[in-house]
Design a protein around this motif. Structure first.
Motif, short mmCIF file in Angstrom:
data_model
loop_
_atom_site.label_atom_id
_atom_site.label_comp_id
_atom_site.label_asym_id
_atom_site.label_seq_id
_atom_site.Cartn_x
_atom_site.Cartn_y
_atom_site.Cartn_z
N GLY A 50 0.70 -1.15 0.02
CA GLY A 50 -0.08 -0.10 -0.01
C GLY A 50 0.84 0.99 -0.08
N VAL A 51 1.92 1.21 -0.65
CA VAL A 51 2.89 2.41 -0.64
C VAL A 51 2.89 3.01 -2.08
N SER A 52 3.45 4.15 -2.09
CA SER A 52 3.61 4.91 -3.34
C SER A 52 4.81 4.37 -4.08
N VAL A 53 4.49 4.21 -5.50
CA VAL A 53 5.67 3.23 -6.16
C VAL A 53 5.88 4.19 -7.44
N GLU A 54 7.12 4.84 -7.55
CA GLU A 54 7.23 5.55 -9.00
C GLU A 54 8.16 4.54 -9.80
N VAL A 55 8.35 4.50 -11.09
CA VAL A 55 9.37 3.79 -11.57
C VAL A 55 9.91 4.58 -12.54
N LEU A 56 11.23 4.50 -12.93
CA LEU A 56 11.99 5.14 -13.71
C LEU A 56 12.94 4.28 -14.66
N PRO A 57 12.59 3.91 -15.73
CA PRO A 57 13.33 3.08 -16.75
C PRO A 57 14.60 3.85 -17.02
N ALA A 58 15.57 3.38 -16.82
CA ALA A 58 16.84 3.87 -17.07
C ALA A 58 18.10 2.99 -17.34
N ASP A 59 18.95 3.18 -18.07
CA ASP A 59 20.25 2.25 -18.43
C ASP A 59 21.32 3.30 -17.70
N LEU A 60 21.84 2.79 -16.64
CA LEU A 60 22.90 3.72 -15.75
C LEU A 60 24.31 3.66 -16.55
N THR A 62 24.50 4.48 -19.62
CA THR A 62 24.40 5.44 -20.71
C THR A 62 24.40 7.02 -19.95
N GLU A 63 24.91 7.94 -20.71
CA GLU A 63 24.91 9.27 -20.03
C GLU A 63 23.50 9.70 -19.90
N GLU A 64 22.57 9.50 -20.90
CA GLU A 64 21.08 9.84 -20.87
C GLU A 64 20.25 9.19 -19.59
N GLY A 65 20.81 7.95 -19.45
CA GLY A 65 20.12 7.29 -18.31
C GLY A 65 20.51 7.75 -16.84
N LEU A 66 21.85 7.96 -17.02
CA LEU A 66 22.44 8.29 -15.84
C LEU A 66 22.08 9.70 -15.31
N ALA A 67 21.70 10.67 -16.16
CA ALA A 67 21.46 12.07 -15.97
C ALA A 67 19.96 12.03 -15.64
N ALA A 68 19.31 11.19 -16.01
CA ALA A 68 17.79 11.03 -15.74
C ALA A 68 17.41 10.77 -14.25
N VAL A 69 18.40 9.82 -13.87
CA VAL A 69 18.30 9.25 -12.59
C VAL A 69 18.77 10.38 -11.56
N GLU A 70 20.05 11.04 -12.16
CA GLU A 70 20.55 12.03 -11.05
C GLU A 70 19.87 13.09 -10.93
N SER A 71 18.91 13.48 -12.05
CA SER A 71 17.68 14.54 -11.83
C SER A 71 16.87 14.32 -10.79
N ARG A 72 16.32 13.01 -10.77
CA ARG A 72 15.27 12.72 -9.78
C ARG A 72 15.71 12.54 -8.60
N VAL A 73 16.95 12.00 -8.29
CA VAL A 73 17.68 12.11 -6.88
C VAL A 73 17.81 13.58 -6.39
N ARG A 74 17.96 14.51 -7.25
CA ARG A 74 18.39 15.87 -6.71
C ARG A 74 16.96 16.47 -6.15
#
Length: 249
Positions: A50-60, A62-74
């Motif tokens: 019963g928790v909130s779950v967000e999904v973020l498909p990314a290949d870490l 690659t620069e694109e994938g890593l940058a996307a996750v980096e942005s979400r962490v910030r």
């Protein structure tokens, strides 16, 4: 409700971290390459906990994938679990250099950048936790994999020391052989590994989070591996290399 971001979240230790943190009422951000599997995992966790779950498909790797996750962490996370990792098929130096660099990007660059992305928010809130999944292999010599995991251990200890805030916990988790998809994906022959050396992912996560709460900077789950690592630090390097090569990667 605290938010936990987990990389490599759909299998093995990542999935075990997701279950455990969901059971502790954390909202989750799950990162992995397989979008369909992420959606399936998220649905199961929402239904069960019963928790909130967000999904973020990314290949870490690659620069694109890593940058996307980096942005979400910030944007803000209370717990960061840098778990994504893999082992290469074959042995150094036969492994193609592109595959070795890809491993280093995932095991080292991604851990570095996501840790740095998480820390400003944690310092502002004066709390937070980062778990960098390394390996008991970090204490032995076995190709690029063990070298990259040794970096994770040293980096985690160094980062914790530099941050110098006991309310912001940074820890390297160093399990031994765990029953996951890791070895099959790397096409590794595990037939020579004694049965008593295998650990369960849920047990590793439980012990790791206990050590994190205690403020440990390096966690080696299970008494068997604590003994192996302790002995490995005492025996001559030549013998250590021989044993490592006999047991496997």
């Amino acid at each position: 409700m605290p938010t936990a971001l987990i990389t490599g979240a759909t299998a093995g230790l990542g999935a075990a971290f997701a279950r455990r943190l969901a059971a502790e009422s954390c909202s989750l951000v799950l990162v992995a390459r397989d979008e369909a599997r992420l959606a399936e995992t998220a649905g199961q966790l929402k239904l069960r906990y019963g928790v909130s779950v967000e999904v973020l498909p990314a290949d870490l790797t690659t620069e694109e994938g890593l940058a996307a996750v980096e942005s979400r962490v910030r944007e803000g996370v209370d717990v960061l679990v840098n778990n994504a990792g893999f082992g290469n098929r074959g042995h150094f130096p036969e492994v193609p250099v592109a595959d070795e660099v890809r491993m280093l990007r995932l095991h080292c660059e991604a851990v570095l950048r996501l840790t740095l992305a998480a820390l400003p928010g944690m310092r502002e809130r004066d709390r937070g936790a980062i778990v960098n999944v390394a390996s008991a292999a970090a204490f032995f010599t076995r190709g690029t994999y063990s070298a990259s995991k040794a970096w994770v251990v040293n980096f985690s200890e160094s980062a914790a020391n530099e941050v110098g805030n006991p309310r912001i916990k940074i820890m390297a988790l160093c399990p031994g052989f765990v029953r996951t998809e890791f070895h099959q994906r790397a096409d590794m022959d595990t037939s020579g590994i004694p049965g008593f050396l295998w650990l369960k992912a849920d047990d590793v996560v439980r012990e790791g989070l206990r050590d994190l709460a205690l403020g440990k900077r390096v966690s080696v789950p299970d008494p068997r591996y604590k003994a192996i690592v302790a002995v490995g630090r005492l025996v001559p390097r030549g013998l250590q290399r021989y044993v490592s090569s006999r047991i496997g990667r």
